[in-house]
Design an enzyme around this catalytic site. Structure first.
Site, mmCIF file in Angstrom:
data_model
loop_
_atom_site.group_PDB
_atom_site.id
_atom_site.type_symbol
_atom_site.label_atom_id
_atom_site.label_comp_id
_atom_site.label_asym_id
_atom_site.label_seq_id
_atom_site.Cartn_x
_atom_site.Cartn_y
_atom_site.Cartn_z
ATOM 1 N N ARG A 193 43.101 50.559 45.297
ATOM 2 C CA ARG A 193 42.235 51.378 44.544
ATOM 3 C C ARG A 193 42.463 52.777 44.842
ATOM 4 N NH1 ARG A 193 35.722 50.696 43.657
ATOM 5 N NH2 ARG A 193 35.797 50.368 45.997
ATOM 6 N N ASP B 233 28.630 51.687 50.582
ATOM 7 C CA ASP B 233 29.847 52.503 50.437
ATOM 8 C C ASP B 233 29.154 53.675 49.542
ATOM 9 O OD1 ASP B 233 29.651 51.596 47.900
ATOM 10 O OD2 ASP B 233 31.815 50.421 48.015
#
Length: 521
Positions: free
Chosen positions: A159, A442
């Site tokens: 990612r 996160d």
């Protein structure tokens, strides 16, 4: 002109930042950065339309793409056929080995939400990925514990950062490169051939897209990169995270733009909720969300989004991947039992709805996720044949945030403040995946936390305690949360200042990591 490095060159960095790799990055920047900037300006124009009273809807100009039932995405790529359990995490050496050994079918190697974009994190991560592919990766902890690859590791899917973020340590013609092009370019340059030789390919998760035009840009990057390095067209595969509100109205179009390189779509819960607030922040009660833990995937507007995602993907022969289970095990068995039951229920719902797999954040959850999907899939690698033709989702259903049940509570406000500031303190020290109260937090959870505080403050919301959310109340609760943690050796003052900037500003601040990024070396 090659990209220029404006940062220290540590041990082995010359293996990644080679002259040829920097020349490749320079070419990516010159070819594609002007369009990236145009697309970001388009985001601003779209928001201005929403702020002026506009709305989101399925695009009339792409109606033919949605209604044409004949087109499909590319066939399944090696290593991406069975995706029943995927694990996500940053690319530091220890966590990479644990993720690859976890038993998950896929490891999302994260340079974005679970990562702090320190220079060292970004280049060390590239080295770790290359070493993992070469099976030379290893790690020994300070306590002497040895970590090394064993058996058949998970398929690596990288990612990169979103289109909106830049990399201040790599410049072309004096301009910062796009973080997305840096992360993609370095991995592709060094690892595409290695991955093909190993029987897989260079695979990516694409974050934060807001339109099919942004997907088209990625597709053009892929076409050029494959041609430049002599990799066959269509070798790259990309799964797009549908984690912004506008993207939910363009899922067919996003798959279409990437159809030669598409591996499906993913439902990203926290960023999607954040995007609701960000895009409709001026619209008052119609888009006001209750406590974030009340906004489950079964509330009406979230249910509509996930149902549409499965139907859209399977109609086009693409994988539909569910959202993340963020729980991390505790030493308290009662806490574990309750959490495992919630995760089981969530994954059972996803598998029953037709998803082909789902995410977890900790190796201990891989077995549970696999077990739940095994019960539905059996020996089948996926359930793409379940096209969910019963699904009919309207724009009105996607926009029906007002029907979300739940209250705004003092506990919810305090929780958002606590998670936000604790995450930021860790983020500023260089760690982007943080265990807080048995959940892996996160940047996405930090964003929804601070954006909810902003939304409640600017709408004068009254809590269950009877108190109105004011700046003074938020500041007091912030002080109380900070008092719970030792201040020495941390970056608590910086975290407090940044949280205040993000949550209490008069206007809605831009994406969390932009101002935070400027505070870092």
């Amino acid at each position: 002109m090659s990209a220029q490095v404006a940062a220290p060159l540590h041990d082995r960095y010359d293996e990644i930042l080679t002259p040829d790799a920097l020349a490749f990055l320079g070419e990516l920047h010159r070819r594609f950065d002007p369009r990236r900037r145009e697309l970001l300006a388009g985001r601003d124009r779209r928001y201005a339309e929403l702020a002026a009273g506009g709305t989101l809807d399925f695009l009339p100009e792409t109606k033919d793409i949605r209604e044409d039932g004949s087109w499909r995405v590319a066939p399944y790529a090696p290593g991406l056929v069975d995706r029943r359990a995927e694990i996500t995490g940053p690319t530091d050496r220890k966590m990479a080995i644990n993720a690859l050994n976890s038993g998950a079918r896929v490891w999302l190697a994260d340079f974005e939400d679970a990562n702090t974009p320190l220079w060292e994190n970004m280049i060390d991560g590239q080295l770790n990925l290359r070493d993992a592919i070469d099976r030379t990766i290893g790690f020994t902890s300070p306590e002497g514990k040895v970590y090394e690859l064993r058996g058949e590791p998970a398929t690596i899917v990288v990612r990169p950062r979103g289109w909106h973020l830049t990399e201040k340590h790599l410049l072309v013609d004096g301009e910062r490169m796009a973080g997305a092009l840096v992360d993609f370019g370095l991995h592709f340059f060094h690892c595409a051939g290695r991955l093909v030789d190993a029987g897989a390919g260079p695979y990516f998760y694409l974050p934060k897209l807001e339109s099919h035009r942004e997907a088209r840009l990625w597709n053009d990057v892929f076409v050029f990169a494959q041609s430049a390095l002599g990799i066959p067209h269509g070798t790259i595969r990309a799964t797009v995270l549908i984690e912004t509100y506008p993207a939910a109205f363009e899922m067919d179009e996003i798959l279409y733009e990437l159809r030669d390189h598409s591996a499906g779509l993913n439902a990203g819960r926290w960023d999607y909720m954040f995007s609701v607030i960000k895009k409709f922040r001026t619209r008052g009660a119609d888009f006001l969300l209750p406590d974030r833990n009340s906004v489950t995937m079964t509330v009406p507007f979230m249910r509509a989004y996930t149902e549409l995602l499965v139907h859209t993907c399977h109609r086009r022969g693409a994988h539909a991947i569910g959202g993340m289970a963020a729980f991390i095990p505790s030493k308290d068995e009662a806490v574990n039992a309750a959490a495992f039951e919630k995760v089981r229920a969530d994954k059972t719902r996803e598998a029953g709805d037709g998803f082909d797999g789902s995410w977890v954040a900790h190796p201990a959850m891989v077995g549970l996720c696999t077990e739940v999907f095994d019960a539905v899939l059996g020996d089948r690698p996926h359930q793409i044949g379940n096209t969910r033709d019963d699904v009919r989702v309207s724009a009105e259903q996607l926009l029906d945030v007002r029907a979300t049940p739940g209250a705004v509570t003092e506990a919810g406000l305090r929780g958002n403040i606590g998670v936000g500031v604790r995450y930021l303190e860790s983020w500023l020290r260089g760690t982007g995946a943080v265990g807080i109260d048995n959940l892996m937090e996160d940047a996405a959870t930090a964003e929804i936390s601070r954006s909810q505080v902003w939304q409640w403050l600017h709408n004068g919301v009254r809590l269950d305690s009877g108190q109105v959310v004011t700046r003074d109340l938020v500041e007091r609760l912030l002080d109380e949360e900070l008092a719970r943690f030792p201040q020495e050796g941390g970056r608590w003052a910086d975290a407090r200042a940044l949280f205040t900037e993000m949550a209490l500003a008069d206007d809605f601040a831009e994406f969390l990591t932009i101002p935070a990024y400027e505070r870092m070396p």
